[in-house]
Design an enzyme around this catalytic site. Structure first.
Site, PDB file in Angstrom:
ATOM      1  N   ASN A  14      61.113  -3.928 -54.532  1.00  0.00           N
ATOM      2  CA  ASN A  14      61.996  -3.541 -55.632  1.00  0.00           C
ATOM      3  C   ASN A  14      63.013  -2.534 -55.095  1.00  0.00           C
ATOM      4  O   ASN A  14      62.677  -1.381 -54.848  1.00  0.00           O
ATOM      5  CB  ASN A  14      61.164  -2.921 -56.760  1.00  0.00           C
ATOM      6  CG  ASN A  14      62.008  -2.350 -57.867  1.00  0.00           C
ATOM      7  OD1 ASN A  14      63.201  -2.624 -57.972  1.00  0.00           O
ATOM      8  ND2 ASN A  14      61.381  -1.533 -58.717  1.00  0.00           N
ATOM      9  N   LYS A  16      65.538  -1.291 -56.552  1.00  0.00           N
ATOM     10  CA  LYS A  16      66.075  -0.388 -57.585  1.00  0.00           C
ATOM     11  C   LYS A  16      67.612  -0.297 -57.460  1.00  0.00           C
ATOM     12  O   LYS A  16      68.255  -1.274 -57.103  1.00  0.00           O
ATOM     13  CB  LYS A  16      65.413   0.986 -57.500  1.00  0.00           C
ATOM     14  CG  LYS A  16      63.894   0.892 -57.445  1.00  0.00           C
ATOM     15  CD  LYS A  16      63.221   2.210 -57.643  1.00  0.00           C
ATOM     16  CE  LYS A  16      61.726   2.045 -57.391  1.00  0.00           C
ATOM     17  NZ  LYS A  16      60.956   3.190 -57.861  1.00  0.00           N
ATOM     18  N   HIS A 100      58.776  -2.239 -65.955  1.00  0.00           N
ATOM     19  CA  HIS A 100      58.680  -1.192 -64.917  1.00  0.00           C
ATOM     20  C   HIS A 100      58.711   0.176 -65.597  1.00  0.00           C
ATOM     21  O   HIS A 100      59.434   0.385 -66.574  1.00  0.00           O
ATOM     22  CB  HIS A 100      59.835  -1.319 -63.925  1.00  0.00           C
ATOM     23  CG  HIS A 100      59.652  -0.451 -62.720  1.00  0.00           C
ATOM     24  ND1 HIS A 100      59.925   0.902 -62.739  1.00  0.00           N
ATOM     25  CD2 HIS A 100      59.177  -0.723 -61.481  1.00  0.00           C
ATOM     26  CE1 HIS A 100      59.639   1.402 -61.557  1.00  0.00           C
ATOM     27  NE2 HIS A 100      59.185   0.438 -60.776  1.00  0.00           N
ATOM     28  N   GLU A 102      60.107   2.861 -64.910  1.00  0.00           N
ATOM     29  CA  GLU A 102      61.425   3.509 -65.035  1.00  0.00           C
ATOM     30  C   GLU A 102      62.188   2.970 -66.245  1.00  0.00           C
ATOM     31  O   GLU A 102      62.943   3.693 -66.881  1.00  0.00           O
ATOM     32  CB  GLU A 102      62.213   3.347 -63.721  1.00  0.00           C
ATOM     33  CG  GLU A 102      61.647   4.279 -62.654  1.00  0.00           C
ATOM     34  CD  GLU A 102      61.827   3.804 -61.227  1.00  0.00           C
ATOM     35  OE1 GLU A 102      62.643   2.901 -60.970  1.00  0.00           O
ATOM     36  OE2 GLU A 102      61.113   4.347 -60.351  1.00  0.00           O
ATOM     37  N   GLU A 172      50.893  -0.390 -61.706  1.00  0.00           N
ATOM     38  CA  GLU A 172      51.668   0.674 -61.084  1.00  0.00           C
ATOM     39  C   GLU A 172      51.431   1.983 -61.828  1.00  0.00           C
ATOM     40  O   GLU A 172      52.114   2.271 -62.825  1.00  0.00           O
ATOM     41  CB  GLU A 172      53.164   0.347 -61.161  1.00  0.00           C
ATOM     42  CG  GLU A 172      53.557  -0.902 -60.401  1.00  0.00           C
ATOM     43  CD  GLU A 172      54.981  -0.780 -59.874  1.00  0.00           C
ATOM     44  OE1 GLU A 172      55.155  -0.946 -58.664  1.00  0.00           O
ATOM     45  OE2 GLU A 172      55.900  -0.480 -60.658  1.00  0.00           O
ATOM     46  N   GLY A 178      56.999   6.454 -56.266  1.00  0.00           N
ATOM     47  CA  GLY A 178      58.006   7.294 -55.612  1.00  0.00           C
ATOM     48  C   GLY A 178      57.540   8.704 -55.296  1.00  0.00           C
ATOM     49  O   GLY A 178      58.359   9.560 -54.964  1.00  0.00           O
ATOM     50  N   SER A 217      53.885   4.004 -54.080  1.00  0.00           N
ATOM     51  CA  SER A 217      53.823   4.646 -52.765  1.00  0.00           C
ATOM     52  C   SER A 217      53.058   3.824 -51.727  1.00  0.00           C
ATOM     53  O   SER A 217      52.341   4.373 -50.882  1.00  0.00           O
ATOM     54  CB  SER A 217      53.239   6.053 -52.891  1.00  0.00           C
ATOM     55  OG  SER A 217      54.088   6.862 -53.692  1.00  0.00           O
TER      56      SER A 217
HETATM   57  C1  PEP Z   1      58.188   0.821 -57.745  1.00  0.00           C
HETATM   58  O1  PEP Z   1      59.281   1.292 -58.017  1.00  0.00           O
HETATM   59  O2  PEP Z   1      57.784  -0.178 -58.325  1.00  0.00           O
HETATM   60  C2  PEP Z   1      57.407   1.477 -56.708  1.00  0.00           C
HETATM   61  C3  PEP Z   1      56.171   1.105 -56.560  1.00  0.00           C
HETATM   62  O3  PEP Z   1      58.030   2.464 -55.982  1.00  0.00           O
HETATM   63  P1  PEP Z   1      57.442   3.196 -54.668  1.00  0.00           P
HETATM   64  O4  PEP Z   1      56.861   2.132 -53.779  1.00  0.00           O
HETATM   65  O5  PEP Z   1      58.629   3.854 -54.065  1.00  0.00           O
HETATM   66  O6  PEP Z   1      56.409   4.136 -55.144  1.00  0.00           O
END
Ligand code: PEP
Length: 259
Positions: A14, A16, A100, A102, A172, A178, A217
């Site tokens: 992803n 973003k 997601h 966000e 998630e 992040g 992460s």
């Molecule tokens: C995400 O945005 O779905 C995500 C898992 O980000 P990160 O891997 O940076 O934690």
């Protein structure tokens, strides 16, 4: 059939709201090479929507890396400023992400809207990726499974087996996205098992057929441990998907999981 052999591992990147077009093309080329080296698994990228047409054209139909949309509007067309419909995205994508954190937290998207977004993806015969997960505060207060169950219930109750079995679920935890602090492999596996138990209770759905990814992460260093559980079928990767070498390590770990 074992849990493990019935599902092909999937790693999705992803991106973003990152990359300029030139960087996006370079990264797409690199990711296509990574995917081509691992035909035993599926690999996809979710670039900014503005780059999808260029990347799709550049990679061509035979590319080993699939494309996805980071978001999708529920409606097929109309007065929805700034939105993109599933019909618009479908020619360029195989996956459509919905829910997601966000989008949920920064844009106030509710479970009911996420449900409608899944419908939009199914309407155009694309694979919805449903993201679910609890906040740190919800986990600390012992409500992680309750929160995830509620997200699943609104998004998936009343669905047919055919629908649910073509879905990908990404667990998630919000506190892991992040932050550099991934869930432990045990916590990730436990929640995936909870999700499958919830799917089983849904009725006609065979949860063994539903892929559940972990996201939050994930790096080349921790991927193999996370993928060690037969409950986890791959990863939704944010930051590490922007670095080809790091993403290659994650894909290789998922490849090891496939064998
Ligand atoms: C995400 O945005 O779905 C995500 C898992 O980000 P990160 O891997 O940076 O934690």
């Amino acid at each position: 059939m074992t849990l493990r052999s019935s599902r092909i591992p999937l790693v999705l990147g992803n991106w973003k709201m990152h990359t300029a077009l030139e960087d996006a093309c370079t990264l797409a080329d690199a990711t296509a090479s990574i995917a081509a080296a691992h035909p035993e698994i599926e690999v996809g990228i979710l670039p900014p929507a503005l780059w999808l047409v260029s990347i799709h054209k550049r990679l061509g139909g035979a590319s080993a890396v699939m494309l996805g949309a980071q978001d999708v509007a529920p409606q097929p067309s109309g007065a929805f400023t700034g939105d993109l419909s599933a019909e618009m995205l479908a020619p360029y994508t195989r996956f459509m992400l919905a829910g997601h954190s966000e989008r949920r937290h920064l844009h106030g998207e509710r479970d009911e809207l996420v449900r409608d977004k899944l419908d939009a993806a199914w309407r155009v015969d694309r694979v919805p990726v449903l993201a679910v997960g609890e906040t740190g505060e919800q986990r600390a207060s012992g409500r992680a499974t309750e929160v995830v169950a509620r997200q699943l219930e609104v998004a998936l109750s009343g669905r047919s087996a055919a629908e649910v079995e073509t879905l990908v679920i990404a667990y998630e935890p919000v506190w892991a996205i992040g932050t550099g602090i991934a869930a432990t492999p045990q916590d990730a596996a436990e929640m995936a098992a909870v999700i499958r138990a919830w799917l089983r209770a849904l009725g006609p759905v065979a949860p063994e057929r539903v892929r559940i990814l972990y996201g939050g992460s994930v790096t080349a260093a921790n991927a193999a441990d996370i993928f060690a559980s037969p409950e986890i079928d791959g990863a939704l990767v944010g930051g590490a998907s922007l670095k080809a070498e790091e993403f290659a390590g994650i894909v290789a770990a998922a490849g090891g999981r496939a064998t």
